[in-house]
Design a protein around this motif. Sequence first.
Motif, short mmCIF file in Angstrom:
data_model
loop_
_atom_site.label_atom_id
_atom_site.label_comp_id
_atom_site.label_asym_id
_atom_site.label_seq_id
_atom_site.Cartn_x
_atom_site.Cartn_y
_atom_site.Cartn_z
N GLY A 1 16.09 -16.50 -6.21
CA GLY A 1 17.38 -15.85 -6.34
C GLY A 1 17.27 -14.34 -6.13
O GLY A 1 16.25 -13.83 -5.68
N LYS A 2 18.31 -13.63 -6.50
CA LYS A 2 18.36 -12.18 -6.26
C LYS A 2 17.29 -11.40 -6.99
O LYS A 2 16.97 -10.28 -6.63
N ALA A 3 16.71 -11.97 -8.02
CA ALA A 3 15.70 -11.26 -8.80
C ALA A 3 14.34 -11.24 -8.12
O ALA A 3 13.39 -10.69 -8.66
N ALA A 4 14.24 -11.83 -6.95
CA ALA A 4 12.95 -11.88 -6.25
C ALA A 4 12.47 -10.47 -5.93
O ALA A 4 13.27 -9.57 -5.69
N GLY A 5 11.17 -10.30 -5.92
CA GLY A 5 10.57 -9.01 -5.59
C GLY A 5 10.59 -8.77 -4.09
O GLY A 5 11.27 -9.46 -3.34
N ARG A 6 9.83 -7.82 -3.68
CA ARG A 6 9.75 -7.46 -2.26
C ARG A 6 8.30 -7.50 -1.82
O ARG A 6 7.39 -7.35 -2.61
N MET A 7 8.11 -7.67 -0.52
CA MET A 7 6.78 -7.63 0.07
C MET A 7 6.79 -6.57 1.17
O MET A 7 7.84 -6.27 1.73
N ALA A 8 5.64 -6.03 1.46
CA ALA A 8 5.51 -5.06 2.55
C ALA A 8 4.35 -5.50 3.45
O ALA A 8 3.37 -6.08 2.97
N SER A 9 4.47 -5.21 4.70
CA SER A 9 3.42 -5.50 5.67
C SER A 9 3.14 -4.24 6.46
O SER A 9 4.06 -3.52 6.86
N LEU A 10 1.87 -3.97 6.68
CA LEU A 10 1.47 -2.76 7.39
C LEU A 10 0.44 -3.09 8.45
O LEU A 10 -0.38 -4.00 8.28
N ILE A 11 0.45 -2.32 9.52
CA ILE A 11 -0.58 -2.40 10.55
C ILE A 11 -0.75 -1.00 11.10
O ILE A 11 0.20 -0.23 11.17
N TRP A 12 -1.98 -0.63 11.45
CA TRP A 12 -2.23 0.71 11.96
C TRP A 12 -3.46 0.70 12.85
O TRP A 12 -4.23 -0.25 12.88
N ILE A 13 -3.65 1.81 13.53
CA ILE A 13 -4.82 2.01 14.39
C ILE A 13 -5.68 3.09 13.72
O ILE A 13 -5.17 4.16 13.38
N ALA B 1 -1.76 -6.87 17.96
CA ALA B 1 -2.79 -5.88 18.23
C ALA B 1 -3.31 -6.10 19.64
O ALA B 1 -3.46 -7.23 20.10
N VAL B 2 -3.57 -5.00 20.32
CA VAL B 2 -4.08 -5.06 21.68
C VAL B 2 -5.56 -4.71 21.66
O VAL B 2 -5.97 -3.76 20.97
N THR B 3 -6.36 -5.46 22.40
CA THR B 3 -7.80 -5.23 22.48
C THR B 3 -8.08 -3.75 22.71
O THR B 3 -7.42 -3.11 23.52
N GLY B 4 -9.05 -3.23 21.99
CA GLY B 4 -9.42 -1.83 22.13
C GLY B 4 -8.54 -0.91 21.32
O GLY B 4 -8.61 0.31 21.47
N ALA B 5 -7.71 -1.47 20.46
CA ALA B 5 -6.82 -0.68 19.58
C ALA B 5 -5.97 0.32 20.35
O ALA B 5 -5.73 1.43 19.91
#
Length: 138
Positions: free
Chosen positions: A124-136, A4-8
Amino acid sequence: MFFAVTGARSVGIAHAGWKGLRDGVIVSTFEALEARPSDVFVWLGPAISGPHYEVGDDIREEFAGSPFATEGVFKTRPYGKYQMDLYAFARSTLQALGIPVENISGGGFCTFSDVRLHSVRRDGKAAGRMASLIWIER
């Protein structure tokens, strides 16, 4: 990694394992922000931690010519393997780009040892998933 940059004025997000780190994903993301290093804040999201990420000499050698410091990134194991600290390499790269150490946070969530997080390496392959988000927000 969340940027993130200062001042969005701008934000960015990057995902990288050892190959992405080696290939410069941090530098590319930073350059795309077109910001002064002192205006950039970075949060290091969940990743496998050094004590749980074992690699061979072949991967350590991939970083031998890196322009960024690798001191403390690889710790020798007694049987010819290494523990690789992805967070240490990321921090080293960010600091080399001029981002002040006080602008870098996170790096405390291990996807292998923290059962709240998903890990293919652990589950193993049965692992779930994660999501990451960022916004202004404007």
